[in-house]
Design a protein around this motif. Sequence first.
Motif, PDB file in Angstrom:
ATOM      1  N   UNK A 155      29.837  38.187  47.314  1.00  0.00           N
ATOM      2  CA  UNK A 155      29.038  38.948  46.347  1.00  0.00           C
ATOM      3  C   UNK A 155      28.015  38.086  45.617  1.00  0.00           C
ATOM      4  N   UNK A 156      28.359  36.831  45.368  1.00  0.00           N
ATOM      5  CA  UNK A 156      27.456  35.945  44.634  1.00  0.00           C
ATOM      6  C   UNK A 156      26.313  35.405  45.499  1.00  0.00           C
ATOM      7  N   UNK A 214      38.107  38.291  35.776  1.00  0.00           N
ATOM      8  CA  UNK A 214      37.133  37.218  36.001  1.00  0.00           C
ATOM      9  C   UNK A 214      36.826  37.112  37.493  1.00  0.00           C
ATOM     10  N   UNK A 215      35.907  36.231  37.827  1.00  0.00           N
ATOM     11  CA  UNK A 215      35.431  36.136  39.205  1.00  0.00           C
ATOM     12  C   UNK A 215      36.548  35.694  40.149  1.00  0.00           C
ATOM     13  N   UNK A 216      36.647  36.381  41.273  1.00  0.00           N
ATOM     14  CA  UNK A 216      37.711  36.108  42.239  1.00  0.00           C
ATOM     15  C   UNK A 216      37.774  34.654  42.693  1.00  0.00           C
ATOM     16  N   UNK A 223      30.593  39.213  33.478  1.00  0.00           N
ATOM     17  CA  UNK A 223      31.067  39.472  34.832  1.00  0.00           C
ATOM     18  C   UNK A 223      31.932  40.722  34.870  1.00  0.00           C
ATOM     19  N   UNK A 224      32.777  40.879  33.862  1.00  0.00           N
ATOM     20  CA  UNK A 224      33.690  42.018  33.805  1.00  0.00           C
ATOM     21  C   UNK A 224      33.037  43.282  33.262  1.00  0.00           C
ATOM     22  N   UNK A 225      31.807  43.169  32.799  1.00  0.00           N
ATOM     23  CA  UNK A 225      31.108  44.324  32.218  1.00  0.00           C
ATOM     24  C   UNK A 225      31.960  45.014  31.150  1.00  0.00           C
ATOM     25  N   UNK A 284      31.265  42.927  44.161  1.00  0.00           N
ATOM     26  CA  UNK A 284      30.329  42.656  43.071  1.00  0.00           C
ATOM     27  C   UNK A 284      29.106  43.546  43.034  1.00  0.00           C
ATOM     28  N   UNK A 285      29.011  44.501  43.960  1.00  0.00           N
ATOM     29  CA  UNK A 285      27.850  45.394  43.991  1.00  0.00           C
ATOM     30  C   UNK A 285      28.310  46.828  43.776  1.00  0.00           C
TER      31      UNK A 285
END
Length: 317
Positions: free
Chosen positions: A111-112, A77-79, A35-37, A165-166
Amino acid sequence: MSNSEHLATVMVNAFIDAVERGVDLVPVVADSTSTAKISPFIQRFPDRLVNVGIAEQTLVGAAAGLAIGGKIAVTCNAAPFLISRANEQIKVDVCYNNTNVKLFGLNAGASYGPLASTHHSIDDIAIMRGFGNIEIYAPSCPVECRQIIDYALEHQGPVYIRLDGKALPFLHDESYRFVPGNIDVLREGEDIALVAMGSTVHEIVDAAAHLADRGISAAVISVPSIRPCDTQTLLAALKRSKAVISVEEHNINGGVGSLVAEVLAEAGCAIPLRRLGIPDGEYAIAADRAATRKRHEIDAASVARHAEQLCAKAEQE
């Protein structure tokens, strides 16, 4: 340079550059390396990453401990999971105790997409605005994002940065200078002001271009700095127009729409305001971005339509 870039990639590059110039930075992830690339950072500095597993409360607590120990701790990490699962730790360990933690909310908003409400983060700004002692930012383009991150790493104290997320197109060139608190007027206009944060700034940019073709002069105002925010400058920008529309991939309560409403109301300014976002009491639909934004009327076409309606009403009055 491509015409767009993923903000997580911008984040990781900023981390690498910071460590290379001597910043004692430690990223903390919750089994969220993809997720964090963050692979390029791990390859460059394999001993600097802390992965606590799928344990968001531990993530924030560990980051606070690292900060107390003198490190610059950054959570990645994911919000939706950062804000919801680690809510108390953010409130107490980070905000109340004023620890030097930088919280990155990745894949914010919807985003998901099809993963639905469990994975959507449409309340994060509202929650963070309810906490004291933390600065809040929502970059809208890669250049702005990099400058916000560089500022945050130098700033002493808690920071929350909301990242889409994009991949996002560039709105600024390297001459742009981010200043905490500043609003960013991308286009002047007298008929209506369009205000947004983060990725939906691109929707109002496109909407304003469409409105110009229809003879409507629309101001485009980006609010990357939610706290601090120069509300007097924001008010001055809003008062140049006859009506205002706020746009956000967030619930209409507690985000940029609420910020605009508060600024207008506290100034006793009777400019009509229409808030566009996820409606009060609703969740975002489970769909891809285009369908989600169209359904909730936060795409460029819907924004332009609402703007035309407001302008027509203002003319009648």
